[in-house]
Scaffold this motif. Structure first.
Motif, PDB file in Angstrom:
ATOM      1  N   HIS B  18      49.854  34.473  50.550  1.00 14.06           N
ATOM      2  CA  HIS B  18      49.300  33.435  49.725  1.00 14.06           C
ATOM      3  C   HIS B  18      47.850  33.986  48.654  1.00 14.06           C
ATOM      4  O   HIS B  18      47.212  33.780  47.773  1.00 14.06           O
ATOM      5  CB  HIS B  18      49.843  31.921  49.702  1.00 14.06           C
ATOM      6  CG  HIS B  18      49.809  31.043  48.827  1.00 14.06           C
ATOM      7  ND1 HIS B  18      51.093  30.712  48.693  1.00 14.06           N
ATOM      8  CD2 HIS B  18      48.931  30.776  48.640  1.00 14.06           C
ATOM      9  CE1 HIS B  18      51.024  29.968  47.752  1.00 14.06           C
ATOM     10  NE2 HIS B  18      49.784  30.010  47.304  1.00 14.06           N
ATOM     11  N   VAL B  19      46.627  33.247  50.265  1.00 15.81           N
ATOM     12  CA  VAL B  19      45.395  33.849  49.542  1.00 15.81           C
ATOM     13  C   VAL B  19      45.060  34.652  48.681  1.00 15.81           C
ATOM     14  O   VAL B  19      44.723  35.551  47.589  1.00 15.81           O
ATOM     15  CB  VAL B  19      43.917  33.682  50.868  1.00 15.81           C
ATOM     16  CG1 VAL B  19      43.159  34.388  50.664  1.00 15.81           C
ATOM     17  CG2 VAL B  19      44.975  32.559  52.024  1.00 15.81           C
ATOM     18  N   LEU B  20      45.717  36.139  49.323  1.00 14.39           N
ATOM     19  CA  LEU B  20      45.488  37.716  48.220  1.00 14.39           C
ATOM     20  C   LEU B  20      45.655  37.111  47.107  1.00 14.39           C
ATOM     21  O   LEU B  20      45.566  37.906  46.593  1.00 14.39           O
ATOM     22  CB  LEU B  20      45.800  38.863  49.027  1.00 14.39           C
ATOM     23  CG  LEU B  20      45.103  39.039  50.102  1.00 14.39           C
ATOM     24  CD1 LEU B  20      46.050  40.401  50.486  1.00 14.39           C
ATOM     25  CD2 LEU B  20      44.025  39.629  50.424  1.00 14.39           C
ATOM     26  N   LEU B  21      47.465  36.887  47.094  1.00 16.13           N
ATOM     27  CA  LEU B  21      47.813  37.142  45.399  1.00 16.13           C
ATOM     28  C   LEU B  21      47.011  35.914  44.239  1.00 16.13           C
ATOM     29  O   LEU B  21      46.724  36.458  43.826  1.00 16.13           O
ATOM     30  CB  LEU B  21      49.146  36.440  45.786  1.00 16.13           C
ATOM     31  CG  LEU B  21      50.002  36.120  45.056  1.00 16.13           C
ATOM     32  CD1 LEU B  21      50.370  37.183  43.798  1.00 16.13           C
ATOM     33  CD2 LEU B  21      51.042  34.811  44.288  1.00 16.13           C
ATOM     34  N   SER B  22      46.963  34.703  45.650  1.00 18.59           N
ATOM     35  CA  SER B  22      45.857  33.736  44.454  1.00 18.59           C
ATOM     36  C   SER B  22      44.516  34.101  44.131  1.00 18.59           C
ATOM     37  O   SER B  22      44.150  34.247  42.733  1.00 18.59           O
ATOM     38  CB  SER B  22      46.121  32.796  45.356  1.00 18.59           C
ATOM     39  OG  SER B  22      46.945  31.954  45.956  1.00 18.59           O
ATOM     40  N   ALA B  23      44.096  34.971  45.265  1.00 24.01           N
ATOM     41  CA  ALA B  23      42.649  35.798  44.911  1.00 24.01           C
ATOM     42  C   ALA B  23      42.366  36.412  43.638  1.00 24.01           C
ATOM     43  O   ALA B  23      41.890  36.871  42.674  1.00 24.01           O
ATOM     44  CB  ALA B  23      41.739  35.953  46.128  1.00 24.01           C
ATOM     45  N   SER B  24      43.696  37.018  43.990  1.00 23.23           N
ATOM     46  CA  SER B  24      43.606  38.665  42.594  1.00 23.23           C
ATOM     47  C   SER B  24      44.081  37.925  41.202  1.00 23.23           C
ATOM     48  O   SER B  24      43.225  38.457  40.773  1.00 23.23           O
ATOM     49  CB  SER B  24      44.984  39.368  43.247  1.00 23.23           C
ATOM     50  OG  SER B  24      44.985  39.924  44.908  1.00 23.23           O
ATOM     51  N   ALA B  25      44.852  37.235  41.395  1.00 21.18           N
ATOM     52  CA  ALA B  25      45.159  36.323  39.929  1.00 21.18           C
ATOM     53  C   ALA B  25      43.941  35.753  39.794  1.00 21.18           C
ATOM     54  O   ALA B  25      43.462  36.387  38.309  1.00 21.18           O
ATOM     55  CB  ALA B  25      46.182  35.761  40.248  1.00 21.18           C
ATOM     56  N   ILE B  26      42.603  34.826  40.633  1.00 18.01           N
ATOM     57  CA  ILE B  26      41.827  34.424  39.676  1.00 18.01           C
ATOM     58  C   ILE B  26      40.862  35.726  39.688  1.00 18.01           C
ATOM     59  O   ILE B  26      40.441  35.803  38.307  1.00 18.01           O
ATOM     60  CB  ILE B  26      41.531  33.414  40.870  1.00 18.01           C
ATOM     61  CG1 ILE B  26      42.697  32.383  41.251  1.00 18.01           C
ATOM     62  CG2 ILE B  26      40.055  32.950  40.531  1.00 18.01           C
ATOM     63  CD1 ILE B  26      42.251  31.509  42.489  1.00 18.01           C
ATOM     64  N   ALA B  27      40.691  36.422  39.694  1.00 18.92           N
ATOM     65  CA  ALA B  27      39.793  38.075  39.897  1.00 18.92           C
ATOM     66  C   ALA B  27      40.342  38.168  38.261  1.00 18.92           C
ATOM     67  O   ALA B  27      39.355  38.480  37.565  1.00 18.92           O
ATOM     68  CB  ALA B  27      39.571  38.215  40.884  1.00 18.92           C
ATOM     69  N   LEU B  28      41.398  37.959  38.385  1.00 19.23           N
ATOM     70  CA  LEU B  28      41.834  39.260  37.754  1.00 19.23           C
ATOM     71  C   LEU B  28      41.893  38.623  36.151  1.00 19.23           C
ATOM     72  O   LEU B  28      41.402  38.876  34.714  1.00 19.23           O
ATOM     73  CB  LEU B  28      43.055  40.355  37.347  1.00 19.23           C
ATOM     74  CG  LEU B  28      43.654  40.825  36.163  1.00 19.23           C
ATOM     75  CD1 LEU B  28      42.994  41.517  36.088  1.00 19.23           C
ATOM     76  CD2 LEU B  28      45.356  41.002  36.526  1.00 19.23           C
ATOM     77  N   GLY B  29      41.991  36.855  36.054  1.00 24.94           N
ATOM     78  CA  GLY B  29      41.817  36.301  35.534  1.00 24.94           C
ATOM     79  C   GLY B  29      40.537  36.098  34.453  1.00 24.94           C
ATOM     80  O   GLY B  29      40.233  36.005  33.848  1.00 24.94           O
ATOM     81  N   ILE B  30      39.159  36.503  35.604  1.00 23.04           N
ATOM     82  CA  ILE B  30      37.842  36.008  35.294  1.00 23.04           C
ATOM     83  C   ILE B  30      37.987  37.170  34.542  1.00 23.04           C
ATOM     84  O   ILE B  30      36.870  37.352  33.647  1.00 23.04           O
ATOM     85  CB  ILE B  30      37.028  35.882  36.820  1.00 23.04           C
ATOM     86  CG1 ILE B  30      37.206  34.715  37.443  1.00 23.04           C
ATOM     87  CG2 ILE B  30      35.703  36.375  35.865  1.00 23.04           C
ATOM     88  CD1 ILE B  30      37.065  34.654  38.281  1.00 23.04           C
ATOM     89  N   THR B  31      38.191  38.756  34.759  1.00 24.37           N
ATOM     90  CA  THR B  31      37.874  39.277  33.999  1.00 24.37           C
ATOM     91  C   THR B  31      38.037  39.974  32.720  1.00 24.37           C
ATOM     92  O   THR B  31      37.886  40.567  32.204  1.00 24.37           O
ATOM     93  CB  THR B  31      38.127  41.058  35.158  1.00 24.37           C
ATOM     94  OG1 THR B  31      40.085  40.872  35.372  1.00 24.37           O
ATOM     95  CG2 THR B  31      37.549  41.224  36.385  1.00 24.37           C
ATOM     96  N   VAL B  32      39.747  39.221  32.857  1.00 29.11           N
ATOM     97  CA  VAL B  32      39.999  38.856  31.088  1.00 29.11           C
ATOM     98  C   VAL B  32      39.275  37.475  30.302  1.00 29.11           C
ATOM     99  O   VAL B  32      38.726  38.190  29.247  1.00 29.11           O
ATOM    100  CB  VAL B  32      41.594  39.276  31.662  1.00 29.11           C
ATOM    101  CG1 VAL B  32      41.981  38.721  30.143  1.00 29.11           C
ATOM    102  CG2 VAL B  32      42.360  39.904  32.351  1.00 29.11           C
ATOM    103  N   ALA B  33      39.283  36.932  31.081  1.00 29.09           N
ATOM    104  CA  ALA B  33      38.410  35.406  30.259  1.00 29.09           C
ATOM    105  C   ALA B  33      37.269  35.833  29.699  1.00 29.09           C
ATOM    106  O   ALA B  33      37.080  34.954  28.756  1.00 29.09           O
ATOM    107  CB  ALA B  33      38.913  34.653  31.055  1.00 29.09           C
ATOM    108  N   LEU B  34      36.443  36.251  30.954  1.00 29.70           N
ATOM    109  CA  LEU B  34      34.706  36.119  30.524  1.00 29.70           C
ATOM    110  C   LEU B  34      34.500  36.889  29.044  1.00 29.70           C
ATOM    111  O   LEU B  34      33.954  36.418  28.134  1.00 29.70           O
ATOM    112  CB  LEU B  34      34.168  36.738  31.724  1.00 29.70           C
ATOM    113  CG  LEU B  34      33.831  35.398  32.988  1.00 29.70           C
ATOM    114  CD1 LEU B  34      33.033  35.650  33.545  1.00 29.70           C
ATOM    115  CD2 LEU B  34      33.884  34.266  32.056  1.00 29.70           C
ATOM    116  N   PRO B  35      35.494  38.369  29.219  1.00 33.04           N
ATOM    117  CA  PRO B  35      34.973  39.498  28.200  1.00 33.04           C
ATOM    118  C   PRO B  35      35.423  38.508  26.111  1.00 33.04           C
ATOM    119  O   PRO B  35      34.480  38.412  25.745  1.00 33.04           O
ATOM    120  CB  PRO B  35      35.792  41.187  27.849  1.00 33.04           C
ATOM    121  CG  PRO B  35      35.414  40.867  29.517  1.00 33.04           C
ATOM    122  CD  PRO B  35      35.431  39.389  30.075  1.00 33.04           C
TER     123      PRO B  35
END
Lengths: 255, 511
Positions: B18-35
């Motif tokens: 669960h931690v890995l799935l959530s962390a990956s999704a948030i990390a990917l979300g950040i790398t898409v959302a910030l640019p």
């Protein structure tokens, strides 16, 4: 390098339109090195827009600006802006940087580190205590902030100082003191200064030369003395009438 | 209380997944959302379109969003080839990333829009390039707001990630869905508590980082970041530290019998020295394709289900002929090995109380046809829509006086209280035995066969050690034993855990 020309700034046929609105309508003016010039006019007369064509915060629709004999577009914009100190009404100190970091930002962008004693020297120039260096901007008074703003504008050792309503947001006492301080710095540092203001009294008391703008045009170009003597035409005289009337009333009160 | 504690302690594997799935999704979300936010700050149009898109995504229920990625990825196989996973981590990651996008993007765009214009003018006035302005002024000033958005995204994502269970991704949703299906509230509670605690922990740590940014206290931000990183690394280690590749993955669909059988299989394999892990709560179609692609090694399916859902057959063959065709079809089409029939059937059947059977002298559905007009038939909401029911109704000319829908639990109560005289039941349901019901014979063979069969993924089917460990299960489980095991986890009182029920089943089957 050839000797710098005596003209600090040359505006040639500057026009700036925003859609169908004409902000600046064909201004041609030359400002000599060492002059302290005030650009005076009502809101919307185009004085701020004209000023900003110098450091290219505004690009004119047509016409050219020469700075120290060179077209302002000849060099990269950041390089130009580092040679031109800029002070404006909303001050714009970076809220996440200390006083020292704010002052040193221009040189930092150029890859230089400003030494502590230079920062203290700049603070001294604007009559601020060296103890303020570590303060954040929100811990300063309005007057102190604008002094830091002036120090920041001077940090890179510019030849030209542009000021856009620099004292507009300050209380009258601070305003007066800071005005005189800037005038003194202008002399001491051998600057060329262009100040935009809507306050004719400030312009008359600080500047060597006053340009009056109306509807995008320069309608008067006189010394303070000539303006007070009644030169410069109708628009200029309307503006001069305000401080003159105030002076008369004050004189009457003193009698 | 002790049960709950044990259930929570048993969730380490799900927690780290669960931690890995959530962390990956948030990390990917950040790398898409910030640019995207930077772009949006330079262009009004991009801001409008990207925010509208992110808001639109939010209006899709998370469960639907997860489900939607199955067909999307399936169609993308045309481009990326059949190696592209359509279930499990990838679709869960993509759906949760889309979900995490909005709060991060919205906060970043708002922060940029609300920057003091004087500060921006000053940045230009001192000669900053666009890049310098972004790095030296806009980013540090927007950071606390962006961090607040990331916090919101983290809490949402950790909650929504429990739904990833339904598309075959291990998560803290596993105990929640398993518990819901079997009315095992301890399991549900354990899953909820752990996932809520995880969300609160993430919120607190990210809040510390946010405060560090806001108060410009580097130690706080760095400390918070380190704590988050440590948590993710610990989860990585827990997930991949053991030899994941050598573990046998056992799938289970989302009902009690499946959970118990999965444990029975797991216990046998463990006794043979294998490491196993369970992938619970799979949808029927998902379980089949997960095993076909090897994401699941072993699971139990039913002949009638494969016949209708996978083979798309509508005819009804005799038991042996049907089984043989299924074995051949799987071998030819999916490469899966049908190891054999477990020995019981979980079919649809019509059940009456023993009293009714006696008083109306009912032995078969044919007998029922005479008295049906005076009777009420009950079924779960799906039952009367299914082709099996229509086939039976038409084969025997059944015309009941009344037809009523009940939820599965209430259906049995209705039979007891007389609100229904006949119900459509599952033949291996434990309540048939517990309530002493009679399942009427089907002489016409109108209900299709639902023999439980053991399916092995192509790879597992070639593993002789696995095959020989499971071979004894074939033909070993009669319907009585299965009913008893199902009842032991379904009953209201004294519920057994799946593992206990599986041991009981093994005992009764003489294994």
């Amino acid at each position: 390098m050839t000797a710098a020309p005596p003209e600090a700034l040359v505006f040639e046929g500057i026009v700036k339109n925003y859609g169908s609105t004409i902000a600046v309508a064909d201004v041609t003016v030359t400002i000599m090195r060492g002059e302290f010039v005030a650009l005076v006019g009502a809101s919307g007369s185009g004085k701020s827009t004209l000023l900003k064509t110098v450091n290219r915060l505004v690009d004119p629709t047509s016409g050219t600006v020469l700075f120290a004999g060179e077209h302002v577009t000849a060099k990269p914009m950041p390089a130009l802006r580092r040679r031109v100190g800029y002070v404006f009404q909303s001050i714009g100190l970076f809220p996440h940087m200390t006083v020292a970091e704010n002052i040193a930002i221009g040189p930092r962008l150029a890859g230089e580190k400003l030494r502590r004693d230079r920062i203290e020297e700049l603070l001294a120039l604007v009559e601020l205590d060296a103890a303020l260096v570590k303060r954040m901007p929100d811990a300063l008074s309005g007057g102190q902030r604008q002094r830091v703003g002036v120090a920041r504008a001077l940090a890179a050792g510019p030849e030209l100082l542009l000021m856009d309503e620099p004292f507009g947001a300050l209380d009258p006492v601070t305003r007066d003191a800071l005005g005189e301080r800037v005038r003194a710095l202008h002399e001491d540092l051998g600057l060329t200064t262009v100040m935009v203001t809507h306050d004719m009294a400030e312009a008359l008391l600080l500047a060597d030369r006053v340009l009056v703008m109306d509807k995008g045009r320069v309608v008067a170009d006189e010394t303070p003395k000539a303006l007070v003597a009644g030169e410069g035409g109708e628009v200029a005289q309307e503006l001069v009438a305000v401080p003159r009337h105030q002076a008369t009333r004050l004189a009457e009160l003193a009698r | 209380m002790n049960d709950l504690w044990n259930a929570i302690l048993g969730l380490q594997d799900q927690l780290s997944a669960h931690v890995l799935l959530s962390a990956s999704a948030i990390a990917l979300g950040i790398t898409v959302a910030l640019p995207l936010a930077v772009w949006a700050s330079r262009s009004e149009r991009v801001a409008r379109i990207s925010l509208a898109f992110a808001s639109l995504v939010q209006t899709i229920p998370a469960l639907a969003l997860l489900a939607l990625f199955f067909p999307v990825l399936l169609s993308l196989r045309a481009v990326f080839g059949n190696g592209l996973p359509t279930l499990g981590f990838l679709p869960a990651l993509l759906a949760l990333t889309l979900y995490a996008l909005l709060p991060i993007l919205r906060n970043a765009v708002t922060a940029q829009a609300n920057l003091d214009p004087g500060v921006i003018e000053a940045a230009e006035g001192v000669g900053m390039t666009l890049r310098q302005r972004l790095l030296l002024v806009e980013a540090p000033l927007a950071a606390p707001y962006i961090m607040a958005g990331i916090r919101t995204a983290a809490v949402w994502t950790i909650g929504a990630a429990t739904l990833a269970t339904t598309i075959g991704q291990k998560s803290l949703g596993d105990p929640i869905f398993a518990g819901l299906q079997t009315q095992n509230w301890v399991l549900v509670l354990a899953g909820c508590l752990v996932s809520a605690a995880l969300a609160m922990l993430a919120d607190t740590l990210l809040g510390i980082i946010e405060r560090g940014f806001r108060e410009r206290r580097r130690a706080l931000s760095v400390g918070g970041l380190v704590a988050v990183a440590l948590g993710v690394v610990a989860a990585l280690f827990a997930q991949f530290g053991g030899n994941e590749d050598e573990r046998i993955v056992i799938g289970a669909k989302s009902f009690s019998e499946q959970y118990v059988l999965a444990r029975l299989i797991g216990q046998r394999l463990e006794a043979s020295g294998f490491e196993v892990e369970y992938r619970d709560g799979l949808g029927s179609a998902i379980a089949h394709s997960a095993a076909a692609t090897g994401r699941v090694d072993i699971y139990v399916d039913y002949t009638g289900t494969i016949w209708a859902n996978q083979m798309k057959r509508e005819d009804n063959l005799p038991r042996e002929a049907m089984y043989d065709e299924i074995v051949q079809w799987e071998e030819a089409n999916t490469g899966m090995r049908v190891l054999g029939r477990l020995g019981f059937e979980n079919a649809y059947g019509l059940a009456v109380t023993q009293d009714t059977a006696r008083s109306r002298s009912l032995n078969s559905i044919a007998d029922l046809a005479r008295v049906a007009p005076q009777m009420t038939v009950g079924g779960d909401p799906e039952f009367f829509e299914r082709p099996e029911w229509i086939a039976v109704r038409d084969a025997y000319g059944l015309r009941f006086g009344e037809q009523r829908n009940f939820s599965p639990t209430f259906m049995y109560n209705a039979l007891r209280s007389g609100e229904a005289d006949v119900i459509g039941a599952y033949t291996s349901d434990g309540r048939i035995e517990a309530d002493k019901l009679t399942v009427l014979a089907d002489p016409e063979g109108a209900f299709p066969n639902y023999d439980a069969v053991l399916l092995l993924s192509p790879e597992a089917g070639k593993n002789e050690a696995v095959v020989s460990a499971l071979q004894p299960l074939i033909g070993a489980i009669d319907v009585g034993a299965m009913r008893a095991a199902n009842y032991s986890v379904d009953r209201e009182e004294d519920k057994l855990s799946f593992n206990e029920a599986a041991r009981l089943l093994a005992q009764r089957a003489g294994l």
